[in-house]
Design a protein around this motif. Structure first.
Motif, PDB file in Angstrom:
ATOM      1  N   ASN A 120     -18.129 -18.384  15.151  1.00 52.73           N
ATOM      2  CA  ASN A 120     -16.795 -17.823  15.373  1.00 52.73           C
ATOM      3  C   ASN A 120     -16.920 -16.375  15.816  1.00 52.73           C
ATOM      4  O   ASN A 120     -17.942 -15.719  15.548  1.00 52.73           O
ATOM      5  N   GLY A 121     -15.854 -15.865  16.416  1.00 50.72           N
ATOM      6  CA  GLY A 121     -15.843 -14.443  16.778  1.00 50.72           C
ATOM      7  C   GLY A 121     -16.074 -13.579  15.547  1.00 50.72           C
ATOM      8  O   GLY A 121     -16.742 -12.539  15.610  1.00 50.72           O
ATOM      9  N   SER A 122     -15.532 -14.028  14.396  1.00 53.03           N
ATOM     10  CA  SER A 122     -15.670 -13.253  13.154  1.00 53.03           C
ATOM     11  C   SER A 122     -17.135 -13.083  12.750  1.00 53.03           C
ATOM     12  O   SER A 122     -17.500 -12.074  12.152  1.00 53.03           O
ATOM     13  N   THR A 125     -18.336 -10.114  14.987  1.00 59.78           N
ATOM     14  CA  THR A 125     -17.807  -8.782  14.633  1.00 59.78           C
ATOM     15  C   THR A 125     -18.370  -8.340  13.277  1.00 59.78           C
ATOM     16  O   THR A 125     -18.737  -7.175  13.105  1.00 59.78           O
ATOM     17  N   TYR A 141      -7.465  -6.799  16.606  1.00 63.66           N
ATOM     18  CA  TYR A 141      -7.722  -7.856  15.623  1.00 63.66           C
ATOM     19  C   TYR A 141      -9.198  -8.220  15.703  1.00 63.66           C
ATOM     20  O   TYR A 141      -9.743  -8.347  16.804  1.00 63.66           O
ATOM     21  N   HIS A 142      -9.851  -8.395  14.555  1.00 65.16           N
ATOM     22  CA  HIS A 142     -11.289  -8.647  14.604  1.00 65.16           C
ATOM     23  C   HIS A 142     -11.744  -9.807  13.727  1.00 65.16           C
ATOM     24  O   HIS A 142     -12.933  -9.927  13.465  1.00 65.16           O
ATOM     25  N   GLY A 143     -10.802 -10.626  13.229  1.00 60.37           N
ATOM     26  CA  GLY A 143     -11.233 -11.835  12.536  1.00 60.37           C
ATOM     27  C   GLY A 143     -10.931 -11.848  11.046  1.00 60.37           C
ATOM     28  O   GLY A 143     -10.262 -10.966  10.514  1.00 60.37           O
ATOM     29  N   GLU A 187     -11.020  -3.607  20.552  1.00 54.42           N
ATOM     30  CA  GLU A 187     -10.839  -4.467  21.704  1.00 54.42           C
ATOM     31  C   GLU A 187     -10.720  -3.517  22.887  1.00 54.42           C
ATOM     32  O   GLU A 187      -9.783  -2.708  22.931  1.00 54.42           O
ATOM     33  N   ASP A 216     -15.195  -5.303  20.784  1.00 49.44           N
ATOM     34  CA  ASP A 216     -14.851  -6.671  20.414  1.00 49.44           C
ATOM     35  C   ASP A 216     -14.356  -7.367  21.681  1.00 49.44           C
ATOM     36  O   ASP A 216     -13.211  -7.209  22.087  1.00 49.44           O
ATOM     37  N   VAL A 225     -14.259 -10.620  22.112  1.00 49.70           N
ATOM     38  CA  VAL A 225     -14.064 -12.032  21.769  1.00 49.70           C
ATOM     39  C   VAL A 225     -13.037 -12.674  22.708  1.00 49.70           C
ATOM     40  O   VAL A 225     -13.204 -13.827  23.124  1.00 49.70           O
ATOM     41  N   ILE A 226     -12.005 -11.932  23.083  1.00 45.45           N
ATOM     42  CA  ILE A 226     -11.055 -12.464  24.062  1.00 45.45           C
ATOM     43  C   ILE A 226     -11.421 -12.047  25.483  1.00 45.45           C
ATOM     44  O   ILE A 226     -11.370 -12.847  26.417  1.00 45.45           O
ATOM     45  N   LYS A 244     -14.862 -17.133  21.792  1.00 47.69           N
ATOM     46  CA  LYS A 244     -13.837 -17.890  22.530  1.00 47.69           C
ATOM     47  C   LYS A 244     -14.369 -18.589  23.782  1.00 47.69           C
ATOM     48  O   LYS A 244     -14.949 -19.644  23.696  1.00 47.69           O
TER      49      LYS A 244
HETATM   50  C1  LIG Z   1     -10.246  -9.882  19.602  1.00 51.91           C
HETATM   51  C2  LIG Z   1     -10.664 -10.885  18.574  1.00 51.91           C
HETATM   52  N1  LIG Z   1     -11.718 -10.609  17.791  1.00 51.91           N
HETATM   53  C3  LIG Z   1     -12.157 -11.468  16.861  1.00 51.91           C
HETATM   54  C4  LIG Z   1     -11.507 -12.657  16.654  1.00 51.91           C
HETATM   55  C5  LIG Z   1     -12.002 -13.602  15.596  1.00 51.91           C
HETATM   56  O1  LIG Z   1     -12.517 -14.726  16.208  1.00 51.91           O
HETATM   57  P1  LIG Z   1     -12.603 -16.121  15.382  1.00 51.91           P
HETATM   58  O2  LIG Z   1     -11.223 -16.526  15.080  1.00 51.91           O
HETATM   59  O3  LIG Z   1     -13.312 -17.018  16.344  1.00 51.91           O
HETATM   60  O4  LIG Z   1     -13.410 -15.835  14.164  1.00 51.91           O
HETATM   61  C6  LIG Z   1     -10.399 -12.997  17.440  1.00 51.91           C
HETATM   62  C7  LIG Z   1      -9.676 -14.254  17.226  1.00 51.91           C
HETATM   63  O5  LIG Z   1      -8.595 -14.480  17.673  1.00 51.91           O
HETATM   64  C8  LIG Z   1      -9.958 -12.075  18.418  1.00 51.91           C
HETATM   65  O6  LIG Z   1      -8.880 -12.324  19.169  1.00 51.91           O
END
Ligand SMILES: Cc1ncc(COP(=O)(O)O)c(C=O)c1O
Length: 439
Positions: A125-127, A130, A151-153, A204, A233, A235-236, A261
């Motif tokens: 996962n992104g979490s 991060t 947002y970072h998870g 982000e 970050d 992730v997006i 993602k």
């Molecule tokens: C910018 C950003 N970082 C981290 C995350 C966390 O990713 P995950 O939900 O895959 O753990 C998200 C999830 O939406 C995100 O949008």
């Protein structure tokens, strides 16, 4: 069926939901997929299958999908090249006792395309990514505090600093403070108030609003002058704003970055990447879990990245997104709604926003719009993830639906009867607030 506004069939969705509430806390695995994000009683609650840019719910209703599983589906649902890579790897096995060769191949691929990626580790996962970046920063700087923006998870270090921090130890929540995007003074203030204590600045790099000229450069400079580590970050933004992420688009290279993602077109895979001297801390620091090198997702990611590069996928996505933004804003102008709504953001991730005419966000208007589009076969949250399988005809069909929905909205506003038009509850944000004030 796209375009018609008959009530959707939703018996199966509702029956599943009743069962879910008995065995699944909150009824869902992911708050952002839960019913609170769509107009309850109107929108479907489950998706059964997808193909390209469309999905079908368990009752057989068809939708053009811009939710795209919260961003991962960059090519399209059930995309043939990725499915073939998955099927081929499945025939050979899923995950093994020793490392798999694809780990090396994908790490080399990322090192070749992401500017800061000298070394790479994978996650699910992104979490994961991060949280791994935060661990590296703390290990390298011997400091504990984190400044973040965005947002970072779900992990403690981040979620503890938001209104969703239930269950996170108070001592941990005190370690993270937020600064404001495009406001370098807010980061400066954090460094002043926590002098010598901030390990990392995590942000982000871009969202719906462009960085002010020099903002990202100033963040990097301020972070380094204070002895902290810069983490993007992505992730997006990764594999959506550009293949190498926002860092490639804006030419500002962080020390570490988190990707997730879109990198596997829906398969669960993320990556923590960065400078070798920092990443080597993971020789000792613990970032290690059973499925990090699971081979089916690695194969899917390689196929996804190859397809994105070979087919110039992002050019297509940006073109379709621009068509969507222009179409929406043209209708808004025609209907005299400019005061209340517009489509903002970069073409790869447009967003429709609503306000009450006095500059405050209007969940009421957003809900009415969502209600009217979902009834006509468009499934999306305000931020729309355009994918490679969305063609001009899908976008034009979407714009026709937006016209009908905005006409309903205009008429309701004119008659001061927006609330009376609502057939379900007002949409609620998953996270109401972050703890902005530095502590
Ligand atoms: C910018 C950003 N970082 C981290 C995350 C966390 O990713 P995950 O939900 O895959 O753990 C998200 C999830 O939406 C995100 O949008």
């Amino acid at each position: 069926m796209i375009g018609n506004a008959l009530p959707l069939m939703k018996d199966r969705s509702e029956r599943l939901w009743d069962r879910a509430l008995r065995v699944i806390p909150a009824g869902t695995q992911t708050f952002s997929k839960g019913p609170g994000q769509y107009v309850s009683g109107v929108a479907p609650k489950y998706i059964q299958r997808g193909l390209g840019g469309r999905v079908w719910d368990p009752d057989g209703n068809e939708f053009i999908d811009y939710g795209m599983a919260l961003g991962p589906i960059i090519l399209g649902h059930a995309y043939p090249r990725v499915n073939e890579a998955i099927a081929a790897q499945l025939r050979d096995g899923i995950t093994f006792t020793l490392m798999h060769p694809l780990e090396v191949e994908l790490a080399e691929q990322l090192a070749a395309i992401v500017p800061c990626a000298e070394m790479v580790r994978f996650g699910k996962n992104g979490s994961d990514a991060t949280a791994g970046a935060v661990r590296i920063a703390r290990a390298c700087t011997k400091r504990d505090k984190i400044a973040c923006c965005g947002y970072h998870g779900w992990q403690d270090w981040y979620i503890g600093s938001t209104s969703r921090g239930l269950g996170v130890p108070a001592a941990v929540t005190l370690l993270t403070a937020h600064f404001e995007y495009n406001n370098i003074d807010s980061l400066y203030t954090l460094f002043r108030q926590h002098s010598g204590q901030i390990a990392a600045v995590v942000l982000e790099p871009v969202n719906f609003f462009p960085p002010r000229p020099g903002f990202l450069e100033d963040v990097k400079d301020l972070t380094h002058r204070n002895g902290a580590i810069l983490v993007f970050d992505e992730v997006i933004t990764g594999f959506r704003f550009s293949v190498g992420g926002a860092q490639a688009l804006f030419g500002v290279v962080p020390d570490l970055a988190a990707f997730g993602k879109a990198m596997g077109n829906g398969m669960p895979i993320s990556a923590l990447v960065g400078k070798g001297e920092l990443m080597r801390v993971l020789n000792d620091a613990f970032y290690s879990f059973t499925f990090a090198g699971e081979a089916v997702s690695l194969a899917a990611s390689l196929a996804t990245i190859c397809e994105i590069r070979e087919k110039r996928v992002l050019d297509h996505i940006w073109r379709m997104g621009a068509r969507l933004i222009d179409g929406y804003n043209r209708i808004v102008a025609e209907l005299g709604l400019k005061r209340l709504t517009k489509c903002i953001g970069y073409p790869c991730w447009p967003k429709v926003v609503f306000n009450d005419g006095d500059g405050h966000a209007s969940p009421l208007l957003e809900t009415l719009f969502q209600q009217e589009i979902v009834k006509r076969g468009i499934l999306t949250r305000p931020g729309m993830f355009v994918c490679y399988s969305h063609g001009p005809h899908d976008v034009d069909e979407t714009i026709s639906v937006y016209r009908l929905a905005l006409q309903v909205l205009a008429e309701a506003v004119e008659r001061d009867a927006v609330r009376e038009h609502l057939e379900g509850d007002i949409i609620e944000p998953v996270i109401r607030s972050v703890l902005q004030a530095p502590r």
